[in-house]
Design a protein around this motif. Structure first.
Motif, mmCIF file in Angstrom:
data_model
loop_
_atom_site.group_PDB
_atom_site.id
_atom_site.type_symbol
_atom_site.label_atom_id
_atom_site.label_comp_id
_atom_site.label_asym_id
_atom_site.label_seq_id
_atom_site.Cartn_x
_atom_site.Cartn_y
_atom_site.Cartn_z
ATOM 1 N N LEU A 1 5.429 3.607 1.712
ATOM 2 C CA LEU A 1 4.852 2.279 1.505
ATOM 3 C C LEU A 1 4.744 1.574 2.840
ATOM 4 C CD1 LEU A 1 4.346 -0.562 0.061
ATOM 5 C CD2 LEU A 1 6.831 -0.746 -0.071
ATOM 6 N N LEU A 2 3.632 0.921 3.074
ATOM 7 C CA LEU A 2 3.544 -0.059 4.163
ATOM 8 C C LEU A 2 3.408 -1.430 3.514
ATOM 9 C CD1 LEU A 2 1.150 1.557 6.803
ATOM 10 C CD2 LEU A 2 3.649 1.396 6.884
ATOM 11 N N TRP A 3 4.480 -2.221 3.627
ATOM 12 C CA TRP A 3 4.476 -3.605 3.112
ATOM 13 C C TRP A 3 3.815 -4.446 4.189
ATOM 14 C CZ3 TRP A 3 9.618 -6.686 1.856
ATOM 15 C CH2 TRP A 3 9.289 -7.887 1.239
ATOM 16 N N GLN A 4 2.662 -5.008 3.868
ATOM 17 C CA GLN A 4 1.831 -5.693 4.861
ATOM 18 C C GLN A 4 1.718 -7.170 4.498
ATOM 19 O OE1 GLN A 4 -1.918 -3.503 4.744
ATOM 20 N NE2 GLN A 4 -0.809 -1.588 4.440
ATOM 21 N N ALA B 1 0.854 -1.196 0.000
ATOM 22 C CA ALA B 1 0.000 0.000 0.000
ATOM 23 C C ALA B 1 0.886 1.240 0.000
ATOM 24 C CB ALA B 1 -0.914 -0.006 1.218
ATOM 25 N N PHE B 2 0.736 2.041 -1.050
ATOM 26 C CA PHE B 2 1.533 3.264 -1.205
ATOM 27 C C PHE B 2 0.652 4.460 -0.862
ATOM 28 C CE2 PHE B 2 3.612 0.113 -3.744
ATOM 29 C CZ PHE B 2 4.963 0.384 -3.584
ATOM 30 N N TYR B 3 1.131 5.295 0.050
ATOM 31 C CA TYR B 3 0.338 6.421 0.558
ATOM 32 C C TYR B 3 0.933 7.744 0.106
ATOM 33 C CZ TYR B 3 -1.595 2.869 3.667
ATOM 34 O OH TYR B 3 -2.190 1.748 4.166
ATOM 35 N N LYS B 4 0.037 8.719 -0.102
ATOM 36 C CA LYS B 4 0.437 10.083 -0.449
ATOM 37 C C LYS B 4 -0.230 11.049 0.529
ATOM 38 C CE LYS B 4 2.046 13.511 -2.982
ATOM 39 N NZ LYS B 4 3.494 13.785 -2.984
ATOM 40 N N LEU B 5 0.548 11.938 1.094
ATOM 41 C CA LEU B 5 0.005 12.914 2.043
ATOM 42 C C LEU B 5 -0.400 14.178 1.302
ATOM 43 C CD1 LEU B 5 -0.486 13.728 5.011
ATOM 44 C CD2 LEU B 5 1.866 14.572 5.055
ATOM 45 N N GLU B 6 -1.621 14.655 1.545
ATOM 46 C CA GLU B 6 -2.071 15.897 0.905
ATOM 47 C C GLU B 6 -1.259 17.063 1.459
ATOM 48 O OE1 GLU B 6 -6.257 16.492 1.292
ATOM 49 O OE2 GLU B 6 -6.720 14.545 0.381
ATOM 50 N N PRO B 7 -0.767 17.962 0.564
ATOM 51 C CA PRO B 7 0.055 19.092 1.032
ATOM 52 C C PRO B 7 -0.655 19.973 2.052
ATOM 53 C CG PRO B 7 0.198 18.865 -1.344
ATOM 54 C CD PRO B 7 -0.856 17.903 -0.888
ATOM 55 N N ALA B 8 -1.999 20.022 2.032
ATOM 56 C CA ALA B 8 -2.744 20.871 2.982
ATOM 57 C C ALA B 8 -2.406 20.512 4.424
ATOM 58 C CB ALA B 8 -4.254 20.714 2.747
ATOM 59 N N TRP B 9 -2.012 19.247 4.659
ATOM 60 C CA TRP B 9 -1.697 18.820 6.034
ATOM 61 C C TRP B 9 -0.523 19.621 6.605
ATOM 62 C CZ3 TRP B 9 2.569 16.734 8.482
ATOM 63 C CH2 TRP B 9 2.334 16.219 9.761
ATOM 64 N N ARG B 10 0.414 20.018 5.731
ATOM 65 C CA ARG B 10 1.620 20.719 6.210
ATOM 66 C C ARG B 10 1.323 22.149 6.643
ATOM 67 N NH1 ARG B 10 3.651 17.880 1.613
ATOM 68 N NH2 ARG B 10 4.609 15.957 2.350
ATOM 69 N N ARG B 11 0.121 22.624 6.362
ATOM 70 C CA ARG B 11 -0.253 23.977 6.787
ATOM 71 C C ARG B 11 -1.052 23.956 8.097
ATOM 72 N NH1 ARG B 11 -0.700 24.163 1.103
ATOM 73 N NH2 ARG B 11 -2.948 23.852 1.067
ATOM 74 N N LEU B 12 -1.253 22.785 8.665
ATOM 75 C CA LEU B 12 -1.958 22.694 9.952
ATOM 76 C C LEU B 12 -1.051 23.176 11.080
ATOM 77 C CD1 LEU B 12 -3.603 19.152 9.622
ATOM 78 C CD2 LEU B 12 -4.696 21.377 9.281
ATOM 79 N N PRO B 13 -1.608 23.557 12.253
ATOM 80 C CA PRO B 13 -0.765 23.964 13.390
ATOM 81 C C PRO B 13 0.190 22.840 13.789
ATOM 82 C CG PRO B 13 -3.091 24.447 13.790
ATOM 83 C CD PRO B 13 -3.046 23.641 12.535
ATOM 84 N N ALA B 14 1.402 23.250 14.247
ATOM 85 C CA ALA B 14 2.449 22.272 14.568
ATOM 86 C C ALA B 14 2.000 21.264 15.617
ATOM 87 C CB ALA B 14 3.705 23.002 15.046
#
Ligand code: FES
Length: 360
Positions: free
Chosen positions: A66-69, A15-28
Motif C-alpha cells: 500500500l502507498l498511503w498518499q 492505493a494497493f498494488y500487486k506485482l505480477e509473478p512474471a516479474w520475478r523471472r526477469l534477470p536479477a
C-alpha cells in the motif's frame, strides 16, 4: 450543511498494488535496477505528498503493498501515479484496490475529542499496523433524525475509547469514489483491533452498515524494506559499490555529508546509516532492530551521540550501536569508518567506528 468558514481539506488515496509473478523471472540485474528506479521515483515525491509505505506480503494474496498518499490536490496524486506507471517495475504492477477520499469535519459532535480542525489534516502515527476498509452505510441510516444518529455515534465512540491504543482516521468519499468513507485504524496490536471490531459489531449503529469489506491489514515498513518483500534481487545490488581487498567500501563523498546531517548508503547490499556529528562520521546499520524503521531518518542528539528512531523512539548509541532506551532490545551493527581524500569508506566493525571528516 455547509460550514460557516471554508475548510482546507486534504485529498487521500489508499492505493494497493500487486506485482505480477512474471516479474520475478526477469534477470536479477533488471530486477535490482527496477526496484531502485521505483524506490527513487517514490522518494522524489516526498515533500510534495505525504507518502507512507505499508507491506501486505504474507498477509493478503490479492495485493502486495500500500502507498498511503495524502496531498493538497488531486493533481499530485495523478502526477505520482503517472511517474510510477513510467517505471520498469510499474509495467508489472496492478492496482487491485484504490480508495480516494478527503478530510472534512464530522457532522457529529464529539466534545471530548481533539479540536475539530485536527481532523482536516492527516497526521499518521508511528504505529506498526494500519487496518483499512471502505465503508458504506444503508440509506435507512440517512432517514433517521440527526439526534438519533448522534446517539448511536456516541455509543460507537464510547466503545472506541475502551481501546485507547487504536487510533482512527476517517476520511470522506461521497461522490468522489464508490464508498462513502475510508476508515483507517492505526495500532501496534492486531489483537486489540480485533476485539474492538468485535465489540463494535454489537453496537446499534452496526445494523446500518451496508459494506465494510475488503478489510486490509498492512504493516508499516521503510520503502526499501517493502521493495525487498516483493522478492527478486535486492534494490541495493545495482547501486552498491564494490568492497575493496582491505574490507572497506567507498560509500559517498565527504562533501555529501556535512556536519549535522545523515545519509543512507549501501555496502555489500546492506543499508547503512551515516551520521556526521560535529565533524565525526559514525556508521551503523540503517534498520532499527525493533520494527525496521530507517535510522538515517531518525533524530540525532549530538551531545549524547545517539540517534532516536523515527517510529517508536528507540535510542541507539552512534558509537557502540547499543540500545540506550525505548522498545528495541537488540543493538544495531556498527561499522568502521575512514576518510581517504574526499571519500568516506566503511567496513564491518571490529574496533571503534568513528573517523573525523573535514569540516565544511
Ligand atoms: S522501529 Fe520501533 S523503535 Fe525503531
Amino acid at each position: 450543511m455547509s460550514p460557516a468558514t471554508p475548510e482546507h481539506r486534504q485529498v487521500v488515496r489508499y492505493a494497493f498494488y500487486k506485482l505480477e509473478p512474471a516479474w520475478r523471472r526477469l534477470p536479477a540485474e533488471r530486477q535490482a535496477a527496477a526496484k531502485t528506479e521505483l524506490g527513487e521515483t517514490i522518494e522524489r515525491y516526498h515533500g510534495r505528498l505525504l507518502l507512507r509505505p505499508y507491506g501486505l506480503v504474507g498477509i493478503r494474496g490479492d495485493c502486495d503493498f500500500l502507498l498511503w498518499q495524502v496531498a493538497e490536490d488531486l493533481d499530485a496524486l495523478v502526477e505520482l501515479q503517472t511517474a510510477l506507471n513510467r517505471t520498469d517495475l510499474g509495467a508489472y504492477l496492478t492496482i487491485p484496490y484504490s480508495y480516494l477520499a478527503m478530510t472534512r469535519r464530522s457532522i457529529y459532535e464529539f466534545p471530548a475529542e481533539a479540536p475539530r480542525d485536527q481532523r482536516l489534516v492527516i497526521r499518521p502515527s508511528a504505529a506498526k499496523y494500519l487496518f483499512v476498509y471502505p465503508f458504506i452505510k444503508t440509506r435507512a441510516w440517512y432517514s433517521l433524525p440527526k439526534a438519533e444518529r448522534q446517539r448511536m455515534m456516541d455509543e460507537h465512540v464510547r466503545v472506541g475509547r475502551k481501546y485507547p491504543t487504536i487510533r482512527l482516521n476517517t476520511t470522506y468519499s461521497y461522490g468522489l469514489d464508490d464508498q462513502e468513507f475510508v476508515v483507517a485504524f492505526e495500532g501496534d496490536n492486531p489483537a486489540q483491533f480485533l476485539d474492538l471490531v468485535m465489540e463494535l459489531r454489537e453496537s446499534e449503529a452496526s445494523s446500518y452498515t451496508l459494506r465494510d469489506t475488503p478489510t486490509l491489514t498492512c504493516v508499516q515498513m521503510s520503502l526499501w524494506d517493502l521493495l525487498d518483500t516483493l522478492g527478486g534481487a535486492s534494490a541495493t545490488r545495482s547501486v552498491a559499490p564494490a568492497t575493496r581487498g582491505d574490507g572497506f567500501t567507498p560509500v559517498c563523498d565527504a562533501a555529501d555529508l556535512p556536519p549535522g546531517t545523515s545519509k543512507r548508503v549501501y555496502a555489500a547490499a546492506e543499508a547503512v546509516a551515516l551520521f556526521n556529528v560535529g565533524g565525526t562520521i559514525h556508521a551503523i546499520a540503517n534498520r532499527c532492530t525493533h520494527a525496521r524503521a530507517s535510522l538515517s531518518e531518525g533524530t540525532v542528539d549530538a551531545a549524547k551521540c545517539v540517534v532516536v528512531c523515527p517510529w517508536h523512539e528507540g535510542v541507539f548509541s552512534l558509537e557502540t550501536g547499543q540500545v540506550l532506551a525505548g522498545p528495541p532490545t537488540a543493538a544495531v551493527q556498527t561499522y568502521r569508518v575512514k576518510i581517504e581524500g574526499d571519500t568516506i569508506l566503511i567496513a564491518e566493525a571490529r574496533e571503534p567506528t568513528v573517523a573525523s571528516a573535514p569540516r565544511s
